[in-house]
Design an enzyme around this catalytic site. Sequence first.
Site, PDB file in Angstrom:
ATOM      1  N   GLY A   1      49.129 -97.146  30.258  1.00 17.14           N
ATOM      2  CA  GLY A   1      50.042 -97.873  30.871  1.00 17.14           C
ATOM      3  C   GLY A   1      51.151 -98.393  29.597  1.00 17.14           C
TER       4      GLY A   1
ATOM      5  N   PRO B   1      44.353 -95.940  27.052  1.00 14.78           N
ATOM      6  CG  PRO B   1      44.492 -96.499  25.275  1.00 14.78           C
ATOM      7  CD  PRO B   1      43.077 -96.964  26.403  1.00 14.78           C
ATOM      8  N   GLY B   2      47.599 -94.640  26.433  1.00 12.97           N
ATOM      9  CA  GLY B   2      47.850 -92.923  25.828  1.00 12.97           C
ATOM     10  C   GLY B   2      48.398 -93.218  24.768  1.00 12.97           C
ATOM     11  NE  ARG B   3      54.261 -93.886  28.379  1.00 11.28           N
ATOM     12  CZ  ARG B   3      55.409 -92.807  28.294  1.00 11.28           C
ATOM     13  NH1 ARG B   3      56.091 -92.023  27.658  1.00 11.28           N
ATOM     14  NH2 ARG B   3      55.084 -92.439  29.677  1.00 11.28           N
TER      15      ARG B   3
ATOM     16  NE  ARG C   1      58.112 -88.833  27.946  1.00  6.68           N
ATOM     17  CZ  ARG C   1      59.206 -90.440  27.414  1.00  6.68           C
ATOM     18  NH1 ARG C   1      60.070 -90.476  26.476  1.00  6.68           N
ATOM     19  NH2 ARG C   1      59.520 -91.129  28.111  1.00  6.68           N
TER      20      ARG C   1
ATOM     21  CE1 TYR D   1      58.370 -88.561  34.218  1.00  5.18           C
ATOM     22  CE2 TYR D   1      58.090 -88.666  31.940  1.00  5.18           C
ATOM     23  CZ  TYR D   1      57.784 -88.149  32.979  1.00  5.18           C
ATOM     24  OH  TYR D   1      56.301 -87.272  33.417  1.00  5.18           O
TER      25      TYR D   1
ATOM     26  CB  CYS E   1      70.479 -70.401  31.285  1.00  4.09           C
ATOM     27  SG  CYS E   1      70.976 -69.767  29.814  1.00  4.09           S
TER      28      CYS E   1
HETATM   29  C1  LIG Z   1      48.078 -91.102  32.862  1.00  4.33           C
HETATM   30  C2  LIG Z   1      46.544 -91.955  32.588  1.00  4.33           C
HETATM   31  C3  LIG Z   1      46.730 -92.791  31.519  1.00  4.33           C
HETATM   32  C4  LIG Z   1      47.643 -92.941  30.122  1.00  4.33           C
HETATM   33  O1  LIG Z   1      48.328 -93.256  31.145  1.00  4.33           O
HETATM   34  P1  LIG Z   1      49.518 -94.133  29.764  1.00  4.33           P
HETATM   35  O2  LIG Z   1      50.930 -94.651  29.384  1.00  4.33           O
HETATM   36  O3  LIG Z   1      49.714 -92.775  28.352  1.00  4.33           O
HETATM   37  O4  LIG Z   1      48.857 -95.688  28.313  1.00  4.33           O
HETATM   38  C5  LIG Z   1      45.411 -93.969  31.826  1.00  4.33           C
HETATM   39  N1  LIG Z   1      44.766 -93.729  32.898  1.00  4.33           N
HETATM   40  C6  LIG Z   1      45.140 -92.597  33.490  1.00  4.33           C
HETATM   41  C7  LIG Z   1      44.047 -92.992  34.982  1.00  4.33           C
HETATM   42  C8  LIG Z   1      46.100 -92.607  33.808  1.00  4.33           C
HETATM   43  O5  LIG Z   1      46.420 -91.225  34.343  1.00  4.33           O
END
Ligand SMILES: *Cc1c(COP(=O)(O)O)cnc(C)c1O
Length: 424
Positions: A241, A278-280, A316, A320, A345
Amino acid sequence: MHHFALVDGVMHAEGVPLPALAEAVGTPFYCYSAATLARHAQVFRAALAHLSPPPLLAYAVKANPNLAVIRTLAGEGYGADVVSEGEMRRALAAGVPPERIIFSGVGKTAGELEAALCAGIYQINVESEEELHALSAIAAGLGLAAPVALRVNPDVDAGTHAKIATGGSEAKFGIPAERIPALYAEAARLPGLVPHGLAVHIGSQLGDLAPMEAAFSRLGALIAEIRRAGLAVTRADLGGGLGIPYDPALPEPPSPEAYGAMVARVTAGWDVRLAFEPGRLLVGNAGILVSRVIRVKRGLRRIFVVLDAAMNDLIRPTLYGVFHDIRAVVPRPGALRATFVGPVCETGDQFAEDRETTPLEPGDLVALMTAGAYGATMASTYNSRPLVPEVLVRGREWALVRERQTVDDMLRQEHLPPWLEEGG
Ligand SMILES: *Cc1c(COP(=O)(O)O)cnc(C)c1O
């Protein structure tokens, strides 16, 4: 920090000029930088280096599920946080060991739970009482012990966009905190389950540490309460997150270092193995979407730059309303104020309104920056636009890591019923 920069007036991905890539694979395309991925992986790990025992770092695959991206991060020691069987199979195919895989998600099917158990993954994050019972029955039936963490809904406002906030009591995610101690005790009694700990994830693109700290504190209090009842808690999963900078005009989100210091302070004395998802943060600014200007259209009040990329390639801004920096790949002198749109379109097919860039002409290349997370993975084929290719660069090398879909690929998956066939 990323590795997309001008060299002699031409934007490069590391050592590769983007016009050469556009020539080779066509536009639009996603381009990822291996050096940037590795750097982010190392920065996040370093920010948590003082934790003991060493935490499990599980990359949230949904941010960018390309096999080469997962493999690059696995090479930096990262595991995977997955939310479907498809993502789990990608992680395994990319070489992530099962003992580094966490399965999260509010609607895992019986088939997915069984696949996770059979793969022998590290942990299944359970999001409801109903799921706990289903998992117990499936695991007991297979003669296996499911490693479980309960995902807590801590009822905090993450202070992010409503569509990516997951920690409020109205959200579908997690189990209400007040029900956790009783459910944990039940998990310890049910056949086929081994409760190891708790998990929390309150949302994405968080720009403030305070809601995370509140959620983690809530987790700490629950761990203490469960232990007072005589049960073992050996793991805590703090989710992902952490936000990243998109708009240079806005204040920067908290650094990984500040996040790591907060985590160390809040979790001191917990005596668990932590996990992070971590993802983003790992992939966001390691990727760009490269597009060509089709047309510069002068409206009554505005200039529209029509790109060959659209909302189906990068949703995105439409979904958002968020900011992506747009830069010319070979900037011309001067300035242009324009609205950037795609050919789809829908009025919502717009990347930026009234944005100042360098002048652009038909045929010019632009880069939509910070598109590595929730970009290609959220793409669709709306307007029968094939999915665009993905390229990974490393130094002066590059590779096509996903091919461009073709219209023939799309048509092959569709069939006319007998009564509509010719002569039918
Ligand atoms: C989407 C998600 C993440 C990653 O969130 P980021 O904002 O990309 O770091 C981690 N854990 C869970 C359970 C998620 O659904």
